[in-house]
Design an enzyme around this catalytic site. Structure first.
Site, PDB file in Angstrom:
ATOM      1  CB  SER A  95      -0.921   0.016   1.233  1.00 55.32           C
ATOM      2  OG  SER A  95      -0.154   0.119   2.425  1.00 55.32           O
ATOM      3  CB  SER A 109       9.017  11.115   8.204  1.00 53.51           C
ATOM      4  OG  SER A 109       8.046  11.981   8.753  1.00 53.51           O
ATOM      5  CE1 TYR A 169       7.009   6.836  11.052  1.00 56.53           C
ATOM      6  CE2 TYR A 169       6.795   9.204  11.387  1.00 56.53           C
ATOM      7  CZ  TYR A 169       6.881   8.115  10.531  1.00 56.53           C
ATOM      8  OH  TYR A 169       6.851   8.309   9.179  1.00 56.53           O
ATOM      9  CE  LYS A 218      10.032   6.907   8.997  1.00 56.83           C
ATOM     10  NZ  LYS A 218      10.334   5.880   7.973  1.00 56.83           N
ATOM     11  CB  THR A 265      -0.098   6.783   2.591  1.00 56.43           C
ATOM     12  OG1 THR A 265       0.401   7.206   3.884  1.00 56.43           O
ATOM     13  CG2 THR A 265       0.668   7.514   1.496  1.00 56.43           C
TER      14      THR A 265
END
Length: 283
Positions: A11, A132, A145, A149, A180
Site C-alpha cells: 500500500s 519523514s 516514530y 526517522k 496514505t
C-alpha cells in the site's frame, strides 16, 4: 532498464513507487510481508516476493539472495516499510519501542547490508530510505516514530559518504503529509501504545484527534510523489541534470516546515552563541 527492489509495497508509497517505476519501463521486485497482497502489482508486471523486515538478518539475507535470482542484481533499493507508533515516551513500553525501531531502522539496515554486495560488485546503485519530516522535528505522542526517522537520516548520511567512492548513491527521502494509510489503525498504519497514563490524557487526546482529523485529508498525492521519486532516483525527466541530495524533501508542506525549523535553530544558536563558545582550553 533499472532493477528496483522496493519494500512495503502492499500500500501507500511503496505501491505507488512500484507503479511509477514500471511505467518508467523498469523492472520491479515488489516486497511485502505477505506477497499475496501484491496481486495488483504482479498484474502490472512486478515480481512479488515475501520479505519481513522484522525477520532476523539471516532470514532477510536469504530473501534478498533469492530475490537477486529474478533479474541478476539490484540497481535501486527503496526502503519503504514502516509504521507509526503513537504514545507518550513514558506510556510506551520497552517492547513497543523496540518493535518500532526493528521495523523502521534495523530492518532497513539488514536489507541494505544484504543488497550492498550486489551493488559493490557492479560498482553502481542507488539506495533510498524513506524518512519523514518527522526526522527534522519530533512531536508529542510520536517521539519514537520521529526518532526512527532521525536515526534513518543520520545513518543514510554516513552510508552516502561510505559508498560514494564505490559508485553508489544514497539518499533519505523525507515526505510531508501524503494521503496514505500511515495514519490508519491497521496493519500498514499506526499502532497505539497499549498503556495510558492519566497525566498525559489531555496531550494524547489532542495528538490522536489531530491524526484522525488529518487522515484522508492530507494534501499530498502519493502517486505524484512517487513519480518525482522515480525521476529523482533515475536522474530522468524533471530531475535530469540534478545531483541527488543527501536529504530530499517531498511535499508542498515540507519546504516551509523545514525552513521554520532552521529559523528557530539559528535563532537559538545566536541567543546562546556567546556562552557556548567559551569552552576551549586556555591558549
Amino acid at each position: 532498464m533499472a532493477v528496483w527492489l522496493i519494500t512495503g509495497c502492499s500500500s501507500g508509497f511503496g505501491k505507488e513507487i512500484a507503479k511509477a517505476a514500471l511505467r518508467h519501463g523498469d523492472k520491479v521486485i515488489a516486497a511485502s510481508r505477505n506477497a499475496s497482497r501484491l496481486s495488483e502489482l504482479k498484474g502490472l508486471g512486478a515480481s512479488p516476493i515475501s520479505l519481513d523486515v522484522n525477520g532476523t538478518p539471516e532470514e532477510i539475507n536469504a530473501s534478498i539472495v533469492e530475490a537477486s535470482k529474478i533479474h541478476g542484481s539490484f540497481d535501486i533499493l527503496v526502503n519503504n516499510a514502516a509504521y507509526v507508533l503513537v504514545g507518550s515516551i513514558e506510556e510506551t513500553s520497552d517492547q513497543e519501542a523496540r518493535d518500532q525501531f526493528n521495523t523502521n531502522v534495523f530492518g532497513p539496515l539488514s536489507v541494505i547490508r544484504s543488497v550492498l554486495p550486489f551493488m559493490r560488485a557492479q560498482k553502481s546503485g542507488v539506495i533510498a530510505n524513506i524518512g519523514s519530516i518527522g526526522g527534522y522535528a519530533s512531536f508529542a505522542g510520536s517521539g519514537y516514530y520521529c526518532s526512527t526517522k532521525f536515526a534513518l537520516a543520520g545513518l543514510t548520511e554516513s552510508l552516502r559518504a561510505e559508498v560514494a567512492p564505490l559508485g553508489i548513491q544514497a539518499t533519505v527521502i523525507e515526505p510531508g503529509y501524503f494521503r496514505t494509510s500511515l495514519l490508519q489503525a491497521n496493519v500498514d498504519g499506526k499502532t497505539v501504545a497499549a498503556a495510558s497514563i492519566d497525566a498525559y490524557k489531555s496531550v494524547m487526546d489532542g495528538v490522536k484527534g489531530m491524526m484522525d482529523s488529518y487522515d484522508g485529508k492530507q494534501s499530498g498525492d502519493p502517486a505524484l510523489g512517487a513519480q518525482i521519486i522515480v525521476e529523482a532516483l533515475t536522474g530522468t525527466g524533471r530531475a535530469a541534470g540534478k545531483s541527488l541530495p543527501a536529504r530530499l524533501l517531498l511535499g508542498s508542506d515540507t519546504v516551509p516546515f523545514v525552513a521554520g525549523i532552521q529559523e528557530r535553530q539559528n535563532k537559538e544558536m545566536e541567543e546562546w552563541k556567546e556562552l557556548v563558545v567559551i569552552t576551549d582550553h586556555a591558549k
